[in-house]
Design a protein around this motif. Structure first.
Motif, PDB file in Angstrom:
ATOM      1  N   ASP A 181      -9.178   0.328  -7.199  1.00  0.00           N
ATOM      2  CA  ASP A 181      -7.769   0.721  -7.213  1.00  0.00           C
ATOM      3  C   ASP A 181      -7.380   1.478  -5.936  1.00  0.00           C
ATOM      4  N   LEU A 182      -8.372   1.709  -5.076  1.00  0.00           N
ATOM      5  CA  LEU A 182      -8.115   2.453  -3.837  1.00  0.00           C
ATOM      6  C   LEU A 182      -8.187   1.533  -2.622  1.00  0.00           C
ATOM      7  N   PHE A 183      -7.530   1.947  -1.564  1.00  0.00           N
ATOM      8  CA  PHE A 183      -7.615   1.250  -0.276  1.00  0.00           C
ATOM      9  C   PHE A 183      -8.335   2.227   0.660  1.00  0.00           C
TER      10      PHE A 183
ATOM     11  N   VAL B 250       0.850  -1.196   0.000  1.00  0.00           N
ATOM     12  CA  VAL B 250       0.000   0.000   0.000  1.00  0.00           C
ATOM     13  C   VAL B 250       0.885   1.245   0.000  1.00  0.00           C
ATOM     14  N   SER B 251       0.296   2.384  -0.360  1.00  0.00           N
ATOM     15  CA  SER B 251       1.122   3.602  -0.422  1.00  0.00           C
ATOM     16  C   SER B 251       1.534   4.022   0.990  1.00  0.00           C
ATOM     17  N   SER B 252       2.801   4.453   1.116  1.00  0.00           N
ATOM     18  CA  SER B 252       3.299   4.848   2.440  1.00  0.00           C
ATOM     19  C   SER B 252       2.666   6.166   2.881  1.00  0.00           C
TER      20      SER B 252
ATOM     21  N   THR C 286      -2.875   6.085  -2.782  1.00  0.00           N
ATOM     22  CA  THR C 286      -4.101   5.337  -3.083  1.00  0.00           C
ATOM     23  C   THR C 286      -4.792   4.861  -1.809  1.00  0.00           C
ATOM     24  N   PHE C 287      -4.270   5.271  -0.659  1.00  0.00           N
ATOM     25  CA  PHE C 287      -4.802   4.839   0.645  1.00  0.00           C
ATOM     26  C   PHE C 287      -5.481   6.055   1.282  1.00  0.00           C
ATOM     27  N   PHE C 288      -6.754   5.900   1.666  1.00  0.00           N
ATOM     28  CA  PHE C 288      -7.524   7.027   2.201  1.00  0.00           C
ATOM     29  C   PHE C 288      -8.086   6.667   3.578  1.00  0.00           C
ATOM     30  N   ASP C 289      -7.898   7.588   4.520  1.00  0.00           N
ATOM     31  CA  ASP C 289      -8.323   7.329   5.901  1.00  0.00           C
ATOM     32  C   ASP C 289      -9.538   8.180   6.262  1.00  0.00           C
TER      33      ASP C 289
END
Ligand SMILES: NC(=O)c1ccc[n+]([C@@H]2O[C@H](COP(=O)([O-])OP(=O)(O)OC[C@H]3O[C@@H](n4cnc5c(N)ncnc54)[C@H](OP(=O)(O)O)[C@@H]3O)[C@@H](O)[C@H]2O)c1
Length: 304
Positions: free
Chosen positions: A72-74, A13-15, A42-45
């Protein structure tokens, strides 16, 4: 974009994570989202409480205005805080919260769900039952915690079947308690060790990803230390080293966190496309050991 392994999984996952807590204050949320993805984030919180649900809604509407594909997203969200009232890790609340997030995010599943802040009345059996149901129904793929101590995690993990993959904690140059503790073993620093309980080593041993929240803030979420005249020493060092590494002070602050070998993620909450680019581009910087220590000391820390 530097990638990290997510917890004990084999997922890369993206850092850099884009924190969506402030998405309801973004001038152009579509541009924010597009800039993040164009730069490898690509990682959304999220959390059910951000903007009382508004941030998740704005995210979903923005995504629908791009050609970015959901898969394509996390996408991660959090539950368990009932603002101003209490914390609630009951089975009923966890499930209700996830259903609300899925609806607002207009998605069938969360890639990850974190328990936001420890509930004193936690019953691990209830958490386990909620997680089992959410996992079986395909509504949540991975689980984790936020602001939890090693012992609290052990208690949950003694019953919860799914591995807890991440712990979201405030960490950075101005919140380096986890690092300070390691330097002060065998010294009279009781408050330090009580606060952190070997968190950093525990996370590494348990293969949990530390997600550093509010990395540019001094206090909870209301004062940025970069370009802040109250903190001349760290700012002078940041400006000096930013030139060496062809980045900006903001980029360097993220690179300082990512230099640690614990496989961490940085959660950036900026809604400025320019800063998102700066931060994303800095993820590949490898600070020298000397510069990493110099920044630590310039942030007002001491070595024994
Ligand atoms: N688990 C938890 O308990 C917890 C708690 C708090 C936050 N979080 C997560 O962490 C994410 C980040 O939190 P945060 O927004 O407080 O952290 P942050 O990234 O440290 O701060 C971002 C804020 O600082 C401003 N800022 C001003 N100068 C900046 C600079 N040079 N570089 C970067 N930002 C600058 C940004 O404004 P601009 O938008 O104008 O750039 C934005 O308002 C949240 O979105 C949320 O996902 C989790």
């Amino acid at each position: 974009m530097k990638q990290v392994t997510f917890g004990s999984t084999s997922l890369k996952v993206s850092s850099i994570v884009l924190g969506c807590m402030r998405m309801n204050s973004a001038n152009d949320p579509v541009k924010v989202l597009q800039t993040a993805v164009d730069n490898g984030i690509t990682f959304f919180d999220h959390a059910d409480i951000y903007g009382q649900g508004e941030c998740e809604e704005i995210f979903a509407k923005s995504l629908a205005n791009t050609s970015i594909k959901r898969e394509d997203l996390f996408i991660q969200s959090k539950c368990g805080i009932v603002p101003g009232k209490m914390y609630d890790f009951s089975k009923e609340h966890i499930i209700e919260s996830v259903n609300g997030s899925l609806k607002r995010l207009q998605t069938e599943y969360l890639d990850s769900l974190l328990l936001h802040r420890p509930d004193a009345l936690t019953d691990p059996e209830e958490v386990a039952a909620a997680f089992d149901e959410l996992k079986t129904q395909g509504k949540v793929h991975h689980f984790g915690v936020s602001n939890h101590s090693p012992l609290q995690i052990k208690l949950l993990q003694s019953v919860v079947k799914q591995p807890l993959e991440a712990n979201q904690l405030q960490f950075g140059l101005m919140h380096s308690g986890m690092i300070d503790e390691g330097f002060n073993v065998n010294r009279k620093k009781e408050s330090l060790s009580q606060q952190n309980e070997g968190m950093l080593d525990f996370s590494r041993l348990e293969n949990m990803t530390i997600q550093a929240w509010s990395p540019y803030q001094v206090s909870l979420i209301k004062e940025v230390f970069i370009n802040n005249e109250r903190f001349p020493e760290i700012n002078q060092k940041l400006v000096e080293l930013a030139e060496t590494y062809h980045t900006t002070p903001t980029g360097l602050v993220s690179a300082w966190i990512l230099r640690h070998p614990a496989n961490m993620q940085v959660i950036a909450g900026t809604m400025s496309p320019r800063r998102i680019e700066e931060i994303a581009q800095a993820s590949d910087i490898q600070l020298s050991r000397k510069d990493w220590y110099q920044l630590y000391l310039a942030a007002g820390n001491h070595l024994p």
